[in-house]
Structure formats: C-alpha cells, structure tokens
Motif scaffolding. Structure first.
Motif, PDB file in Angstrom:
ATOM      1  N   ARG A 220      22.039  -4.236   6.588  1.00 25.48           N
ATOM      2  CA  ARG A 220      22.503  -4.970   7.771  1.00 25.48           C
ATOM      3  C   ARG A 220      21.374  -5.208   8.779  1.00 25.48           C
ATOM      4  N   GLU A 221      20.530  -4.215   8.974  1.00 24.90           N
ATOM      5  CA  GLU A 221      19.451  -4.363   9.958  1.00 24.90           C
ATOM      6  C   GLU A 221      18.431  -5.410   9.521  1.00 24.90           C
ATOM      7  N   TYR A 222      18.255  -5.577   8.215  1.00 23.70           N
ATOM      8  CA  TYR A 222      17.303  -6.571   7.724  1.00 23.70           C
ATOM      9  C   TYR A 222      17.909  -7.970   7.773  1.00 23.70           C
ATOM     10  N   LEU A 223      19.191  -8.070   7.473  1.00 21.12           N
ATOM     11  CA  LEU A 223      19.866  -9.360   7.586  1.00 21.12           C
ATOM     12  C   LEU A 223      19.813  -9.869   9.021  1.00 21.12           C
ATOM     13  N   ALA A 224      19.892  -8.950   9.982  1.00 23.33           N
ATOM     14  CA  ALA A 224      19.891  -9.336  11.396  1.00 23.33           C
ATOM     15  C   ALA A 224      18.584 -10.003  11.815  1.00 23.33           C
ATOM     16  N   ARG A 225      17.543  -9.859  11.023  1.00 20.84           N
ATOM     17  CA  ARG A 225      16.271 -10.512  11.340  1.00 20.84           C
ATOM     18  C   ARG A 225      16.286 -11.999  10.971  1.00 20.84           C
ATOM     19  N   LEU A 226      17.263 -12.404  10.184  1.00 18.66           N
ATOM     20  CA  LEU A 226      17.402 -13.801   9.776  1.00 18.66           C
ATOM     21  C   LEU A 226      18.398 -14.501  10.699  1.00 18.66           C
ATOM     22  N   PRO A 227      18.381 -15.832  10.760  1.00 20.96           N
ATOM     23  CA  PRO A 227      19.333 -16.547  11.617  1.00 20.96           C
ATOM     24  C   PRO A 227      20.779 -16.284  11.189  1.00 20.96           C
ATOM     25  N   ASP A 228      21.646 -16.125  12.162  1.00 18.08           N
ATOM     26  CA  ASP A 228      23.053 -15.849  11.885  1.00 18.08           C
ATOM     27  C   ASP A 228      23.746 -17.086  11.320  1.00 18.08           C
ATOM     28  N   ARG A 229      24.755 -16.843  10.463  1.00 15.30           N
ATOM     29  CA  ARG A 229      25.573 -17.887   9.841  1.00 15.30           C
ATOM     30  C   ARG A 229      24.738 -18.883   9.036  1.00 15.30           C
ATOM     31  N   ARG A 230      23.627 -18.404   8.520  1.00 14.71           N
ATOM     32  CA  ARG A 230      22.811 -19.210   7.620  1.00 14.71           C
ATOM     33  C   ARG A 230      22.493 -18.353   6.401  1.00 14.71           C
ATOM     34  N   ARG A 231      22.063 -19.008   5.345  1.00 14.50           N
ATOM     35  CA  ARG A 231      21.730 -18.283   4.124  1.00 14.50           C
ATOM     36  C   ARG A 231      20.256 -18.484   3.817  1.00 14.50           C
ATOM     37  N   ALA A 232      19.682 -17.528   3.100  1.00 18.19           N
ATOM     38  CA  ALA A 232      18.249 -17.569   2.807  1.00 18.19           C
ATOM     39  C   ALA A 232      18.005 -17.302   1.329  1.00 18.19           C
ATOM     40  N   VAL A 233      16.921 -17.874   0.828  1.00 21.34           N
ATOM     41  CA  VAL A 233      16.442 -17.594  -0.521  1.00 21.34           C
ATOM     42  C   VAL A 233      14.971 -17.219  -0.407  1.00 21.34           C
ATOM     43  N   TYR A 234      14.594 -16.096  -1.008  1.00 21.64           N
ATOM     44  CA  TYR A 234      13.189 -15.679  -0.982  1.00 21.64           C
ATOM     45  C   TYR A 234      12.905 -14.787  -2.184  1.00 21.64           C
ATOM     46  N   ARG A 235      11.633 -14.499  -2.385  1.00 23.61           N
ATOM     47  CA  ARG A 235      11.232 -13.703  -3.540  1.00 23.61           C
ATOM     48  C   ARG A 235      11.729 -12.271  -3.367  1.00 23.61           C
ATOM     49  N   SER A 236      12.354 -11.774  -4.414  1.00 26.72           N
ATOM     50  CA  SER A 236      13.017 -10.470  -4.343  1.00 26.72           C
ATOM     51  C   SER A 236      12.021  -9.366  -4.013  1.00 26.72           C
ATOM     52  N   TYR A 237      12.477  -8.465  -3.143  1.00 25.76           N
ATOM     53  CA  TYR A 237      11.661  -7.312  -2.792  1.00 25.76           C
ATOM     54  C   TYR A 237      12.385  -6.000  -3.090  1.00 25.76           C
ATOM     55  N   ASN A 238      13.655  -5.906  -2.664  1.00 20.61           N
ATOM     56  CA  ASN A 238      14.368  -4.643  -2.855  1.00 20.61           C
ATOM     57  C   ASN A 238      15.873  -4.851  -3.068  1.00 20.61           C
ATOM     58  N   PRO A 239      16.270  -5.794  -3.916  1.00 18.66           N
ATOM     59  CA  PRO A 239      17.714  -5.967  -4.144  1.00 18.66           C
ATOM     60  C   PRO A 239      18.271  -4.801  -4.951  1.00 18.66           C
ATOM     61  N   VAL A 240      19.469  -4.377  -4.602  1.00 18.93           N
ATOM     62  CA  VAL A 240      20.125  -3.262  -5.276  1.00 18.93           C
ATOM     63  C   VAL A 240      21.511  -3.724  -5.727  1.00 18.93           C
ATOM     64  N   CYS A 241      21.946  -3.233  -6.870  1.00 11.02           N
ATOM     65  CA  CYS A 241      23.220  -3.570  -7.527  1.00 11.02           C
ATOM     66  C   CYS A 241      23.063  -4.870  -8.314  1.00 11.02           C
ATOM     67  N   SER A 242      23.822  -4.957  -9.385  1.00 16.07           N
ATOM     68  CA  SER A 242      23.694  -6.102 -10.300  1.00 16.07           C
ATOM     69  C   SER A 242      25.041  -6.791 -10.491  1.00 16.07           C
ATOM     70  N   PHE A 243      25.705  -7.094  -9.365  1.00 16.84           N
ATOM     71  CA  PHE A 243      27.010  -7.747  -9.438  1.00 16.84           C
ATOM     72  C   PHE A 243      26.917  -9.118 -10.105  1.00 16.84           C
ATOM     73  N   ALA A 244      25.829  -9.846  -9.829  1.00 14.90           N
ATOM     74  CA  ALA A 244      25.656 -11.182 -10.413  1.00 14.90           C
ATOM     75  C   ALA A 244      24.178 -11.533 -10.417  1.00 14.90           C
ATOM     76  N   TYR A 245      23.666 -11.891 -11.588  1.00 14.99           N
ATOM     77  CA  TYR A 245      22.277 -12.335 -11.674  1.00 14.99           C
ATOM     78  C   TYR A 245      22.169 -13.357 -12.803  1.00 14.99           C
ATOM     79  N   ALA A 246      21.329 -14.352 -12.568  1.00 18.18           N
ATOM     80  CA  ALA A 246      21.099 -15.387 -13.575  1.00 18.18           C
ATOM     81  C   ALA A 246      19.743 -15.162 -14.213  1.00 18.18           C
ATOM     82  N   LEU A 247      19.655 -15.495 -15.484  1.00 15.02           N
ATOM     83  CA  LEU A 247      18.413 -15.358 -16.230  1.00 15.02           C
ATOM     84  C   LEU A 247      18.032 -16.693 -16.852  1.00 15.02           C
ATOM     85  N   SER A 248      16.754 -17.007 -16.806  1.00 14.60           N
ATOM     86  CA  SER A 248      16.243 -18.127 -17.584  1.00 14.60           C
ATOM     87  C   SER A 248      15.977 -17.635 -19.006  1.00 14.60           C
TER      88      SER A 248
END
Length: 349
Positions: A220-248
């Motif tokens: 939550r504290e890291y999300l708060a550094r991004l603009p609210d009510r917007r979504r972001a895409v960036y190179r993965s650094y520390n994602p946890v859990c594998s609920f959904a992932y796509a593979l080439s």
C-alpha cells in the motif's frame, strides 16, 4: 389470336408495372431482423491492442491451474461466463508424494515447504503443457482468482501501456500481437509490488483502478507513490503471488529452464528473483487486475498450500460456498456479481 388495340394497351401497361416491381425488388431488399455479416473489405482493420478485449484477453489461450472441481472452479467459471472469457481447465497430472519430497531438497540454500513444493510442481506442469503446445502466448490463472467485471475494458489499456513501455516497433510480420513481443512474463495478478521514483513507468487513466484509500496489502505504501485512480505498468521488481501471469513462447521456455529445479521459497518468489535479475523480461501491472477470492472469513477456509503444509482444513465447501466472501483490490468482483449480483470488495483495515 389478334388483340384489339385497347387490349394491347392494357397488357403493355401491366407488363410495365410487372417490370417496375421486379426492378424494385431486385434493388431494394426486404428488411430483415438478421444483421448482415460484415466482410473483411467493408470494415476497417481493428487496432492490435483492441484484440486484448477478446474472449482470451488478447492471448492465444487462458488456462486455469486447478486440482479439480470445487467451489474455486465453480466460482471461476461463473465469473468467466459473466465476462465472456474462454478459460480452459486442463486436468492436473498427479504429483507423487516422493516427487514432492525430492523437490523440497533441491538447491543449495532456501527450500520450499511441502505445500509450496506441490503448488510449484503444478505450475511447472501447466507451463510444460503451454510449451509443448507451442502457443505464442498464454495466460495462467489460479482457480480461486477473481477480476473486475470490466476486465475486458481494462486489458486494451494495459496492452497499449506494455507496447509503450517496451518501445515495441511493429512490422507487417509482428504487429498482430496486442501486447507486443518484447516480454517474457506479464504479471497481471499479484498481492503487491514495489515502486519508487526512477523506475521507468507508463501510467494511464483507469477509472476502474482501486483508490489508494481502499487498497489492501503490504504494498500500500508503494502504491501511494503513484497517482491515485490510475494504473501503471513497469518492469517487475518485487511482485508476490501468482494469481495471474501471462507467458510468451520464449517466456514459458525460460521459466522452465530457470525455476524447473526448485531451490527457493516458492514458485512466485523464484520467478520474481529471476525477473529482478533481468534473466526474465517481466512487467507488472499496478494495481493488479486479478486477485484472490476469499470465502467468508468466519469459516476459516485454508488455501491448498496451507493444507499441503499440514494445517487442518476448514469446513466442507457445502457449509460456506453459498455465503458471499470477498476479494481485495477489485472494485466490482466478477465472481460476486455472477453469484450474488453484488460487489464484495474486501475492506482495508
């Protein structure tokens, strides 16, 4: 027989009327309730990113990782039916107990617990299936996954952001890929990701993104550094859990090579470490668009990993399946809307 002049005039007029009727019928088709099919030549070509809104979200296939029919799969398929997704649930191969024990011992330092080892092997089996099927791309969902009922409006925005971030340069031969081709793994569903200034990030408007004030989880504290009510895409650094992932295609092969031998805390942690090290080209979507559905908390339902680790399983599914649970960080749960016609956002505490 010779006709009188008046008779000739009458027949000539009748013939003209008949000719007019036939002509009108030929050039003025009768209206029909059926909509005409559009030919390829009559419609303009769609943008490749718009294909991310199709029934497989722009991937060649969607697979669910599942040990078999249960409340998890029934809710998953209800959500898929509501949102028009085509999800395949391949039978999971049996995983012998001795193989789980052996897998736990692989590697030099960190070792997974028994439940995590079994889950890891199940992920590998499904990725092998994808690799052997020679699929261009595939999305893997865990069978208790949940998503917003507007997911198919979210994914074209994500696809455009992925293309932008990876500086994808389309050609006539490769422009059909909605998300481009410069990635190995897209992390669409997780339970948190790190972010800081300096990370190359594509941010875009998305009114379906969870507000910061309602976000649950360690990130939550890291999300708060991004603009609210917007979504972001960036190179993965520390994602946890594998609920959904796509593979080439290349990504599936690399994951099998890199994490097929165990040697870490869990499957998702091992993949994350290779993403961070740059051995996998991984991209994270933040906030996530897929999360885990939780049965109502009062029933104490355990995850399959917890049960595999020796924890006592909760009550039978007949006791809790009909009672609405909750999903973190998803504003309009597809599961809950499909089953109860309600949203079920898990409240941040």
């Amino acid at each position: 027989m010779i006709l009188a002049p008046r008779q000739c005039l009458f027949l000539t007029a009748a013939g003209c009327i008949l000719l007019i009727v036939v002509t009108l019928y030929q050039y003025c088709p009768i209206a029909s309730d059926r909509k005409p099919e559009q030919s390829a030549s009559s419609s303009s070509p769609a943008s490749p990113t718009s294909n991310a809104a199709n029934s497989t979200l722009g991937f060649q296939a969607i697979f669910a990782l599942s040990a078999g029919p249960s409340w998890r799969t029934r809710g998953l398929l209800a959500a898929a039916n509501l949102t028009g997704l085509e999800i395949t649930l391949p039978p999971q191969p049996p995983i012998p107990a001795d193989l789980i024990t052996a897998f736990q011992t692989l590697g030099d330092s960190t070792h997974p617990a028994r439940g995590a080892s079994k889950a890891w092997l199940a992920h590998l089996d499904l990725i092998k299936h994808i690799h052997q099927s020679n699929l261009d791309t595939a999305l893997i969902l865990e069978d208790d996954a949940d998503w917003d009922r507007r997911l198919r409006a979210q994914t074209p925005l994500i696809a455009a952001a992925v293309r932008n971030l990876t500086h994808f340069s389309p050609t006539e031969d490769n422009d059909d890929a909605p998300y481009g081709r410069a990635w190995d793994l897209l992390w669409l569903g997780h339970c948190g990701e790190y972010w800081e200034d300096g990370i190359e990030t594509v941010v875009f408007d998305d009114p379906t993104a969870i507000p910061h004030a309602q976000y649950s989880g360690w990130a939550r504290e890291y999300l708060a550094r991004l603009p609210d009510r917007r979504r972001a895409v960036y190179r993965s650094y520390n994602p946890v859990c594998s609920f959904a992932y796509a593979l080439s295609r290349d990504g599936a092969r690399k994951v099998l090579e890199l994490v097929g031998g165990g040697g870490d805390e869990a499957f998702d942690i091992a993949v994350m470490h290779h993403c961070r090290a740059g051995r996998l080209e991984c991209l994270s979507v933040v906030p996530e668009v897929v999360h885990q559905y939780f049965p109502a908390e009062r029933f104490g339902v355990k995850s399959l990993v917890d049960v595999g680790n020796g924890e006592v399983d909760g009550p039978g599914e007949e006791d809790f399946e009909a009672v609405m649970g909750s999903t973190e960080n998803i504003l309009e749960s597809a599961r809950c809307w499909a089953l109860w016609r309600q949203t079920c956002l898990r409240q941040y505490i």
